[in-house]
Design a protein around this motif. Structure first.
Motif, PDB file in Angstrom:
ATOM      1  N   VAL A  12      76.787  68.763  40.955  1.00 26.20           N
ATOM      2  CA  VAL A  12      75.633  68.001  40.493  1.00 26.20           C
ATOM      3  C   VAL A  12      74.494  68.205  41.485  1.00 26.20           C
ATOM      4  O   VAL A  12      74.635  67.893  42.673  1.00 26.20           O
ATOM      5  CB  VAL A  12      75.985  66.496  40.387  1.00 26.20           C
ATOM      6  CG1 VAL A  12      74.786  65.698  39.914  1.00 26.20           C
ATOM      7  CG2 VAL A  12      77.188  66.285  39.469  1.00 26.20           C
ATOM      8  N   ASP A  13      73.380  68.747  41.011  1.00 22.10           N
ATOM      9  CA  ASP A  13      72.192  68.898  41.847  1.00 22.10           C
ATOM     10  C   ASP A  13      71.523  67.536  42.015  1.00 22.10           C
ATOM     11  O   ASP A  13      71.426  66.768  41.052  1.00 22.10           O
ATOM     12  CB  ASP A  13      71.196  69.861  41.206  1.00 22.10           C
ATOM     13  CG  ASP A  13      71.705  71.287  41.156  1.00 22.10           C
ATOM     14  OD1 ASP A  13      72.675  71.605  41.866  1.00 22.10           O
ATOM     15  OD2 ASP A  13      71.128  72.091  40.401  1.00 22.10           O
ATOM     16  N   CYS A  14      71.053  67.258  43.239  1.00 20.10           N
ATOM     17  CA  CYS A  14      70.448  65.959  43.501  1.00 20.10           C
ATOM     18  C   CYS A  14      69.640  66.016  44.802  1.00 20.10           C
ATOM     19  O   CYS A  14      69.816  66.940  45.595  1.00 20.10           O
ATOM     20  CB  CYS A  14      71.518  64.874  43.586  1.00 20.10           C
ATOM     21  SG  CYS A  14      72.771  65.151  44.855  1.00 20.10           S
ATOM     22  N   PRO A  15      68.785  65.032  45.038  1.00 19.95           N
ATOM     23  CA  PRO A  15      68.002  65.027  46.272  1.00 19.95           C
ATOM     24  C   PRO A  15      68.777  64.506  47.489  1.00 19.95           C
ATOM     25  O   PRO A  15      68.453  64.840  48.616  1.00 19.95           O
ATOM     26  CB  PRO A  15      66.816  64.118  45.950  1.00 19.95           C
ATOM     27  CG  PRO A  15      67.314  63.227  44.874  1.00 19.95           C
ATOM     28  CD  PRO A  15      68.318  64.023  44.098  1.00 19.95           C
ATOM     29  N   ASP A  16      69.813  63.680  47.274  1.00 20.01           N
ATOM     30  CA  ASP A  16      70.564  63.084  48.383  1.00 20.01           C
ATOM     31  C   ASP A  16      72.055  63.089  48.046  1.00 20.01           C
ATOM     32  O   ASP A  16      72.568  62.149  47.428  1.00 20.01           O
ATOM     33  CB  ASP A  16      70.070  61.668  48.632  1.00 20.01           C
ATOM     34  CG  ASP A  16      70.687  61.017  49.861  1.00 20.01           C
ATOM     35  OD1 ASP A  16      71.748  61.477  50.332  1.00 20.01           O
ATOM     36  OD2 ASP A  16      70.099  60.039  50.350  1.00 20.01           O
ATOM     37  N   ALA A  35      80.788  69.213  54.802  1.00 20.91           N
ATOM     38  CA  ALA A  35      80.625  70.099  55.944  1.00 20.91           C
ATOM     39  C   ALA A  35      79.166  70.119  56.401  1.00 20.91           C
ATOM     40  O   ALA A  35      78.855  70.658  57.448  1.00 20.91           O
ATOM     41  CB  ALA A  35      81.082  71.508  55.585  1.00 20.91           C
ATOM     42  N   SER A  36      78.284  69.552  55.578  1.00 17.51           N
ATOM     43  CA  SER A  36      76.864  69.516  55.927  1.00 17.51           C
ATOM     44  C   SER A  36      76.191  68.386  55.165  1.00 17.51           C
ATOM     45  O   SER A  36      76.767  67.826  54.242  1.00 17.51           O
ATOM     46  CB  SER A  36      76.190  70.850  55.577  1.00 17.51           C
ATOM     47  OG  SER A  36      75.971  70.939  54.188  1.00 17.51           O
ATOM     48  N   ARG A  37      74.954  68.082  55.528  1.00 19.91           N
ATOM     49  CA  ARG A  37      74.216  67.017  54.835  1.00 19.91           C
ATOM     50  C   ARG A  37      73.740  67.462  53.459  1.00 19.91           C
ATOM     51  O   ARG A  37      73.228  66.672  52.679  1.00 19.91           O
ATOM     52  CB  ARG A  37      73.046  66.537  55.685  1.00 19.91           C
ATOM     53  CG  ARG A  37      71.995  67.603  55.937  1.00 19.91           C
ATOM     54  CD  ARG A  37      70.910  67.180  56.918  1.00 19.91           C
ATOM     55  NE  ARG A  37      69.884  66.320  56.412  1.00 19.91           N
ATOM     56  CZ  ARG A  37      68.878  66.702  55.629  1.00 19.91           C
ATOM     57  NH1 ARG A  37      68.777  67.938  55.238  1.00 19.91           N
ATOM     58  NH2 ARG A  37      67.973  65.847  55.237  1.00 19.91           N
ATOM     59  N   ASP A  38      73.914  68.748  53.133  1.00 18.60           N
ATOM     60  CA  ASP A  38      73.427  69.293  51.866  1.00 18.60           C
ATOM     61  C   ASP A  38      74.498  69.437  50.796  1.00 18.60           C
ATOM     62  O   ASP A  38      74.205  69.842  49.672  1.00 18.60           O
ATOM     63  CB  ASP A  38      72.784  70.662  52.103  1.00 18.60           C
ATOM     64  CG  ASP A  38      71.537  70.566  52.953  1.00 18.60           C
ATOM     65  OD1 ASP A  38      70.821  69.543  52.856  1.00 18.60           O
ATOM     66  OD2 ASP A  38      71.280  71.497  53.732  1.00 18.60           O
ATOM     67  N   PHE A  39      75.758  69.108  51.132  1.00 18.24           N
ATOM     68  CA  PHE A  39      76.842  69.317  50.169  1.00 18.24           C
ATOM     69  C   PHE A  39      77.960  68.321  50.450  1.00 18.24           C
ATOM     70  O   PHE A  39      78.500  68.276  51.550  1.00 18.24           O
ATOM     71  CB  PHE A  39      77.375  70.752  50.291  1.00 18.24           C
ATOM     72  CG  PHE A  39      78.289  71.149  49.179  1.00 18.24           C
ATOM     73  CD1 PHE A  39      77.774  71.551  47.959  1.00 18.24           C
ATOM     74  CD2 PHE A  39      79.653  71.139  49.352  1.00 18.24           C
ATOM     75  CE1 PHE A  39      78.616  71.944  46.927  1.00 18.24           C
ATOM     76  CE2 PHE A  39      80.512  71.518  48.323  1.00 18.24           C
ATOM     77  CZ  PHE A  39      79.988  71.929  47.113  1.00 18.24           C
ATOM     78  N   VAL A  40      78.303  67.495  49.445  1.00 20.93           N
ATOM     79  CA  VAL A  40      79.353  66.496  49.579  1.00 20.93           C
ATOM     80  C   VAL A  40      80.313  66.658  48.407  1.00 20.93           C
ATOM     81  O   VAL A  40      79.888  66.871  47.266  1.00 20.93           O
ATOM     82  CB  VAL A  40      78.774  65.061  49.599  1.00 20.93           C
ATOM     83  CG1 VAL A  40      79.884  64.015  49.659  1.00 20.93           C
ATOM     84  CG2 VAL A  40      77.816  64.889  50.778  1.00 20.93           C
ATOM     85  N   VAL A  41      81.604  66.544  48.700  1.00 19.86           N
ATOM     86  CA  VAL A  41      82.647  66.697  47.689  1.00 19.86           C
ATOM     87  C   VAL A  41      83.359  65.358  47.509  1.00 19.86           C
ATOM     88  O   VAL A  41      83.738  64.720  48.494  1.00 19.86           O
ATOM     89  CB  VAL A  41      83.667  67.778  48.121  1.00 19.86           C
ATOM     90  CG1 VAL A  41      84.836  67.838  47.155  1.00 19.86           C
ATOM     91  CG2 VAL A  41      82.979  69.131  48.229  1.00 19.86           C
ATOM     92  N   ARG A  54      72.431  69.283  47.539  1.00 19.54           N
ATOM     93  CA  ARG A  54      71.013  68.974  47.724  1.00 19.54           C
ATOM     94  C   ARG A  54      70.151  70.061  47.094  1.00 19.54           C
ATOM     95  O   ARG A  54      70.366  71.250  47.311  1.00 19.54           O
ATOM     96  CB  ARG A  54      70.666  68.855  49.207  1.00 19.54           C
ATOM     97  CG  ARG A  54      69.211  68.428  49.450  1.00 19.54           C
ATOM     98  CD  ARG A  54      68.891  68.294  50.928  1.00 19.54           C
ATOM     99  NE  ARG A  54      69.874  67.501  51.657  1.00 19.54           N
ATOM    100  CZ  ARG A  54      69.906  66.163  51.710  1.00 19.54           C
ATOM    101  NH1 ARG A  54      68.989  65.463  51.056  1.00 19.54           N
ATOM    102  NH2 ARG A  54      70.829  65.536  52.409  1.00 19.54           N
ATOM    103  N   VAL A  55      69.169  69.629  46.311  1.00 23.90           N
ATOM    104  CA  VAL A  55      68.167  70.521  45.726  1.00 23.90           C
ATOM    105  C   VAL A  55      66.817  69.899  46.053  1.00 23.90           C
ATOM    106  O   VAL A  55      66.536  68.767  45.649  1.00 23.90           O
ATOM    107  CB  VAL A  55      68.362  70.658  44.199  1.00 23.90           C
ATOM    108  CG1 VAL A  55      67.252  71.475  43.585  1.00 23.90           C
ATOM    109  CG2 VAL A  55      69.719  71.277  43.892  1.00 23.90           C
TER     110      VAL A  55
END
Length: 136
Positions: A12-16, A35-41, A54-55
């Motif tokens: 899911v693309d999202c800002p946060d 593993a980073s602030r840009d990708f959560v599982v 994050r997009v």
């Protein structure tokens, strides 16, 4: 050649990513990994996980604007539609202004603006007719 594949994740693309992952975790349970602030599982006992990415230029899809391109949305089966709806509203979802499902399902909007549905077991049933290559 035959290729075997299985769906393992929906991204899911999202800002946060962390915020949206926590919203869905509060609804579905499971464990968050990153593993980073840009990708959560979001993992769970289910076969398919939810990933949040994050997009920078994320734009929530308009609902139900038929002139806008359609995108993927998530559908969830719940035992009690009214209780699940209230729980999601308490978590920060909003009820979409257009509700095409009547009493069978509800369209809600998650905190990042994505529409998603919650449905009764009857609404979540797989249609009875099997499609084959000759079915339009």
């Amino acid at each position: 050649m035959t290729v075997t594949a299985r769906l393992f994740a929906i991204t899911v693309d999202c800002p946060d990513p962390a915020q949206l992952a926590r919203f869905y975790q509060a609804f579905l349970g499971g464990e968050l990994r990153s593993a980073s602030r840009d990708f959560v599982v979001l993992t769970s006992d289910d076969a398919v996980r939810l990933d949040f990415q994050r997009v920078a230029n994320h734009q929530p899809p308009p609902w139900p604007d038929s002139s806008a391109p359609r995108r993927l949305h998530l559908d969830f089966c719940v035992e009690n539609l009214a209780q699940a709806e209230q729980h999601l509203l308490d978590l920060g979802a909003t009820l979409a202004p257009h509700q095409p499902g009547g009493r069978r399902f509800r369209v809600l909007i998650d905190p990042a603006g994505h529409p998603f549905c919650i449905a009764t077991a009857a609404a979540a049933e797989v249609p009875g007719r099997t499609l084959d290559s000759s079915t339009p």
